[in-house]
Design a protein around this motif. Structure first.
Motif, PDB file in Angstrom:
ATOM      1  N   TYR A 110       0.843  -1.164   0.055  1.00 14.40           N
ATOM      2  CA  TYR A 110      -0.007  -0.050  -0.014  1.00 14.40           C
ATOM      3  C   TYR A 110       0.746   1.228   0.132  1.00 14.40           C
ATOM      4  CZ  TYR A 110      -2.866   3.896   1.526  1.00 14.40           C
ATOM      5  OH  TYR A 110      -3.381   5.026   1.585  1.00 14.40           O
ATOM      6  N   TRP A 111       2.012   1.421   0.686  1.00 17.30           N
ATOM      7  CA  TRP A 111       2.798   2.620   0.792  1.00 17.30           C
ATOM      8  C   TRP A 111       3.310   2.876  -0.448  1.00 17.30           C
ATOM      9  CZ3 TRP A 111       5.892   1.466   6.045  1.00 17.30           C
ATOM     10  CH2 TRP A 111       5.174   1.720   7.061  1.00 17.30           C
ATOM     11  N   ASP A 112       3.946   1.695  -1.130  1.00 19.76           N
ATOM     12  CA  ASP A 112       4.523   2.152  -2.334  1.00 19.76           C
ATOM     13  C   ASP A 112       3.685   2.523  -3.456  1.00 19.76           C
ATOM     14  OD1 ASP A 112       7.320   1.565  -1.848  1.00 19.76           O
ATOM     15  OD2 ASP A 112       7.021  -0.526  -1.806  1.00 19.76           O
ATOM     16  N   MET A 113       2.398   1.902  -3.495  1.00 19.06           N
ATOM     17  CA  MET A 113       1.523   2.057  -4.556  1.00 19.06           C
ATOM     18  C   MET A 113       0.862   3.510  -4.280  1.00 19.06           C
ATOM     19  SD  MET A 113      -0.597  -1.204  -5.872  1.00 19.06           S
ATOM     20  CE  MET A 113       0.517  -2.098  -6.088  1.00 19.06           C
ATOM     21  N   ALA A 114       0.574   3.892  -3.047  1.00 21.68           N
ATOM     22  CA  ALA A 114      -0.265   5.037  -2.759  1.00 21.68           C
ATOM     23  C   ALA A 114       0.568   6.272  -2.989  1.00 21.68           C
ATOM     24  CB  ALA A 114      -0.831   5.025  -1.517  1.00 21.68           C
ATOM     25  N   SER A 115       2.034   6.095  -3.038  1.00 18.13           N
ATOM     26  CA  SER A 115       2.904   7.370  -3.086  1.00 18.13           C
ATOM     27  C   SER A 115       3.696   7.409  -4.119  1.00 18.13           C
ATOM     28  CB  SER A 115       3.513   7.448  -1.892  1.00 18.13           C
ATOM     29  OG  SER A 115       4.446   6.299  -1.474  1.00 18.13           O
ATOM     30  N   ALA A 116       3.528   6.211  -5.220  1.00 17.34           N
ATOM     31  CA  ALA A 116       4.350   5.977  -6.282  1.00 17.34           C
ATOM     32  C   ALA A 116       5.754   5.781  -5.883  1.00 17.34           C
ATOM     33  CB  ALA A 116       4.238   7.424  -7.324  1.00 17.34           C
ATOM     34  N   GLY A 117       5.956   5.418  -4.934  1.00  8.91           N
ATOM     35  CA  GLY A 117       7.525   5.042  -4.508  1.00  8.91           C
ATOM     36  C   GLY A 117       7.996   6.033  -3.528  1.00  8.91           C
ATOM     37  N   HIS A 118       7.283   7.321  -3.425  1.00 11.57           N
ATOM     38  CA  HIS A 118       8.027   8.225  -2.521  1.00 11.57           C
ATOM     39  C   HIS A 118       8.163   7.986  -1.186  1.00 11.57           C
ATOM     40  CE1 HIS A 118       9.466  11.044  -5.665  1.00 11.57           C
ATOM     41  NE2 HIS A 118       8.370  10.892  -6.345  1.00 11.57           N
ATOM     42  N   LEU A 119       7.150   7.136  -0.460  1.00 13.62           N
ATOM     43  CA  LEU A 119       6.621   7.316   0.763  1.00 13.62           C
ATOM     44  C   LEU A 119       6.374   8.424   1.409  1.00 13.62           C
ATOM     45  CD1 LEU A 119       9.023   4.129   1.876  1.00 13.62           C
ATOM     46  CD2 LEU A 119       6.854   3.970   0.980  1.00 13.62           C
ATOM     47  N   ASP A 120       5.832   9.471   0.545  1.00 13.10           N
ATOM     48  CA  ASP A 120       5.445  10.565   1.444  1.00 13.10           C
ATOM     49  C   ASP A 120       3.923  10.604   1.157  1.00 13.10           C
ATOM     50  OD1 ASP A 120       5.020  11.215  -1.436  1.00 13.10           O
ATOM     51  OD2 ASP A 120       6.732  12.636  -1.302  1.00 13.10           O
TER      52      ASP A 120
ATOM     53  N   SER B 116       7.780 -12.565  -1.974  1.00 12.83           N
ATOM     54  CA  SER B 116       8.556 -11.993  -3.130  1.00 12.83           C
ATOM     55  C   SER B 116       7.689 -11.009  -3.914  1.00 12.83           C
ATOM     56  CB  SER B 116       8.513 -13.240  -4.132  1.00 12.83           C
ATOM     57  OG  SER B 116       9.000 -14.300  -3.356  1.00 12.83           O
ATOM     58  N   ALA B 117       6.352 -10.993  -3.985  1.00  9.35           N
ATOM     59  CA  ALA B 117       5.516 -10.443  -4.439  1.00  9.35           C
ATOM     60  C   ALA B 117       5.882  -8.608  -3.798  1.00  9.35           C
ATOM     61  CB  ALA B 117       3.949 -10.513  -4.289  1.00  9.35           C
ATOM     62  N   GLY B 118       6.046  -8.619  -2.389  1.00  7.34           N
ATOM     63  CA  GLY B 118       6.143  -7.527  -1.721  1.00  7.34           C
ATOM     64  C   GLY B 118       7.521  -6.906  -2.002  1.00  7.34           C
ATOM     65  N   MET B 119       8.401  -7.687  -2.374  1.00  6.98           N
ATOM     66  CA  MET B 119       9.751  -7.227  -2.666  1.00  6.98           C
ATOM     67  C   MET B 119       9.883  -6.752  -4.028  1.00  6.98           C
ATOM     68  SD  MET B 119      11.632  -7.381   0.266  1.00  6.98           S
ATOM     69  CE  MET B 119      10.405  -7.528   1.582  1.00  6.98           C
ATOM     70  N   ALA B 120       9.127  -7.388  -4.786  1.00  9.32           N
ATOM     71  CA  ALA B 120       9.120  -7.144  -6.382  1.00  9.32           C
ATOM     72  C   ALA B 120       8.438  -5.671  -6.378  1.00  9.32           C
ATOM     73  CB  ALA B 120       8.265  -7.986  -6.962  1.00  9.32           C
ATOM     74  N   VAL B 121       7.106  -5.411  -5.721  1.00  9.53           N
ATOM     75  CA  VAL B 121       6.622  -3.973  -5.888  1.00  9.53           C
ATOM     76  C   VAL B 121       7.687  -2.907  -5.244  1.00  9.53           C
ATOM     77  CG1 VAL B 121       4.699  -2.751  -4.829  1.00  9.53           C
ATOM     78  CG2 VAL B 121       4.298  -5.057  -5.693  1.00  9.53           C
ATOM     79  N   MET B 122       8.330  -3.412  -4.027  1.00  7.91           N
ATOM     80  CA  MET B 122       9.265  -2.489  -3.474  1.00  7.91           C
ATOM     81  C   MET B 122      10.401  -2.010  -4.780  1.00  7.91           C
ATOM     82  SD  MET B 122      10.766  -2.994  -0.116  1.00  7.91           S
ATOM     83  CE  MET B 122       9.419  -3.302   1.101  1.00  7.91           C
ATOM     84  N   GLY B 123      10.743  -3.106  -5.298  1.00  3.26           N
ATOM     85  CA  GLY B 123      11.811  -2.922  -6.284  1.00  3.26           C
ATOM     86  C   GLY B 123      11.362  -2.022  -7.574  1.00  3.26           C
ATOM     87  N   ILE B 124      10.139  -2.433  -7.978  1.00  4.86           N
ATOM     88  CA  ILE B 124       9.658  -1.656  -9.091  1.00  4.86           C
ATOM     89  C   ILE B 124       9.477  -0.250  -8.788  1.00  4.86           C
ATOM     90  CG2 ILE B 124       7.797  -1.743 -10.611  1.00  4.86           C
ATOM     91  CD1 ILE B 124       7.555  -4.619 -10.352  1.00  4.86           C
ATOM     92  N   LEU B 125       8.867   0.008  -7.789  1.00  2.00           N
ATOM     93  CA  LEU B 125       8.068   1.319  -7.362  1.00  2.00           C
ATOM     94  C   LEU B 125       9.111   2.421  -6.891  1.00  2.00           C
ATOM     95  CD1 LEU B 125       4.453   0.778  -6.890  1.00  2.00           C
ATOM     96  CD2 LEU B 125       5.424   1.811  -8.994  1.00  2.00           C
ATOM     97  N   ARG B 126       9.732   1.776  -5.448  1.00  2.00           N
ATOM     98  CA  ARG B 126      10.377   2.830  -4.748  1.00  2.00           C
ATOM     99  C   ARG B 126      11.474   3.303  -5.309  1.00  2.00           C
ATOM    100  NH1 ARG B 126      10.409   0.822   1.383  1.00  2.00           N
ATOM    101  NH2 ARG B 126       8.395   0.728   1.036  1.00  2.00           N
ATOM    102  N   ARG B 127      11.828   4.722  -5.036  1.00  2.59           N
ATOM    103  CA  ARG B 127      12.630   5.475  -5.572  1.00  2.59           C
ATOM    104  C   ARG B 127      13.509   5.943  -4.291  1.00  2.59           C
ATOM    105  NH1 ARG B 127       9.392   9.192  -9.782  1.00  2.59           N
ATOM    106  NH2 ARG B 127       7.544   8.366  -9.128  1.00  2.59           N
ATOM    107  N   ARG B 128      14.907   6.203  -4.623  1.00  2.00           N
ATOM    108  CA  ARG B 128      15.772   6.701  -3.604  1.00  2.00           C
ATOM    109  C   ARG B 128      15.522   8.204  -3.293  1.00  2.00           C
ATOM    110  NH1 ARG B 128      19.161   4.289  -7.262  1.00  2.00           N
ATOM    111  NH2 ARG B 128      19.849   6.232  -7.958  1.00  2.00           N
ATOM    112  N   GLU B 129      16.024   8.548  -2.279  1.00  2.00           N
ATOM    113  CA  GLU B 129      15.527   9.994  -1.671  1.00  2.00           C
ATOM    114  C   GLU B 129      15.867  11.204  -2.744  1.00  2.00           C
ATOM    115  OE1 GLU B 129      15.774  10.863   2.096  1.00  2.00           O
ATOM    116  OE2 GLU B 129      15.054   8.763   2.520  1.00  2.00           O
TER     117      GLU B 129
END
Lengths: 171, 130, 91
Positions: free
Chosen positions: A146-156, C76-89
């Motif tokens: 949810y966190w990743d999807m709702a904030s497009a990966g920014h976590l803000d 693995s799905a959680g880790m994949a979503v994290m890898g696909i979407l999360r950006r660095r600061e």
């Protein structure tokens, strides 16, 4: 780009006192119900997956009402990852422990060497331990998705469309 | 003719699942929007879950949660308890479906971030023009 | 293209409907899925695991390996979503 909790709260269009009070009252009861579903899974419909999803939903509800940074103060990102890993490790750890103690892989009656009670009771308790691991893992993964999807990966806060400006750059 | 009607009435549940499956299948291959394709996949999955659950149904059967002390003495009538195996298998399928939906939505968000659209033909055009 | 998709859907649906002729009637206790291993589960699960909820018993014990990799799948799905979407600061 992270923003502080205060900035995020200012960015929410308006504070709704009914919403915030209701959520603040409901979240502990939802979590209690989630724990009940996990723990009572032997005697009623329920178990690790269902209870884990209910527990995750409580934090997601919190994030919806108070904003995503507030939910991260409630449950930090580090704890989230740590408990997701711990959940998976509890399950695989118990499975390997059974094999190390001389039984088959995932044969909980081998755990009788740790605590000498009836081996068949150990199978019941082994299922319970495994369900706790499943519940932890599912809860944390749901929150993380949810966190990743709702904030497009920014976590803000996720209210801005960061993706739109990036799209303009690409095209 | 009455034979066919009785035949259909005994198995009308399968007809419902096949219709649901057709809706999902058409959405998966006929639509051009990726979100609609994902919705179609979820409908398809629901039809298969319902199908499996219905194979375990027994007329007059109760839930697969027994009275512990009666069951320890062997007083269980198998025909009075629905088949628990499809329930377990479909619990697995639901969880896997949630995972697949999550990853698919993440990939779609990433596609939107790069191409600014979720329409299949527009994405293909943009890939060609790069 | 759309008519082709519709045709494929209708053909698949017709084949499946033809296949339902061989299925057991709904709610039949003697149908093949209800006659094999599930009889053992219903009769013996409580004696062998002391768990009254047979679904939990099968999920956690008889099919524990399945459930373990189910948890691995969702992890693995959680880790994949994290890898696909999360950006660095700084992004």
């Amino acid at each position: 780009m992270r923003i502080s909790v205060q900035e995020a709260r200012d960015r929410i269009p308006h504070h709704d006192i009914i919403l915030e009070t209701t959520v603040r009252l409901m979240v502990p009861f939802i979590q209690l119900y989630g724990l009940y579903v996990i723990v009572h899974g032997h005697y009623s419909p329920g178990g690790g997956f269902q209870g884990g999803v209910i527990l995750g939903a409580s934090v997601i509800l919190f994030a919806l009402a108070f904003g995503l940074p507030a939910s991260q103060e409630y449950l930090s990102e580090g704890t989230n990852i740590l408990m997701a890993n711990a959940g998976a490790l509890i399950f695989t750890g118990i499975a390997v422990l059974c094999a190390l103690l001389g039984g088959m892989f995932l044969d909980y009656s081998a755990l009788v060497k740790i605590l000498p009670i009836d081996p068949i009771s150990w199978r019941s308790h082994g299922i319970f331990l495994v369900e706790v691991g499943v519940g932890m893992g599912v809860m944390m993964i749901m929150i993380s998705i949810y966190w990743d999807m709702a904030s497009a990966g920014h976590l803000d806060e996720g209210l801005h469309m960061a993706s739109a400006s990036q799209t303009d750059k690409v095209l | 003719m009455e034979d066919i009607a009785a035949h259909i009435m005994a198995k009308y549940n399968y007809w419902i699942y096949v219709v649901l499956m057709m809706i999902g299948f058409y959405a998966m291959i006929g639509k051009r929007n990726l979100v609609k394709k994902l919705l179609g996949m979820n409908i398809f999955q629901t039809s298969i879950i319902l199908f499996f659950i219905s194979t375990g149904a027994k007329k007059g059967g109760s839930i697969p949660i027994l009275d512990k002390y009666a069951a320890l003495q062997g007083a269980v009538d198998v025909n009075q308890v629905v088949n628990p195996l499809p329930h377990v298998l479909m619990l697995t399928a639901i969880v896997v479906g949630v995972s697949v939906t999550g990853v698919a939505l993440a990939v779609m968000q990433r596609i939107y971030r790069k191409y600014g659209t979720l329409e299949e033909d527009e994405i293909l055009l943009k890939i060609e023009n790069e | 293209m759309k008519s082709l998709a519709l045709l494929a859907t209708l053909v698949t649906g017709a084949l499946l409907l033809y296949g339902t002729a061989d299925f057991a009637a709904w709610g039949d206790p003697q149908s093949p899925p209800n006659r094999n291993i599930s009889v053992h589960y219903v009769e013996q699960a409580v004696k062998e695991t002391h768990v009254p909820n047979i679904v939990t018993a099968v999920l956690g014990d008889y099919r524990g390996y399945d459930t373990m990799f189910e948890l691995v799948v969702i992890y693995s799905a959680g880790m994949a979503v994290m890898g696909i979407l999360r950006r660095r600061e700084d992004q």
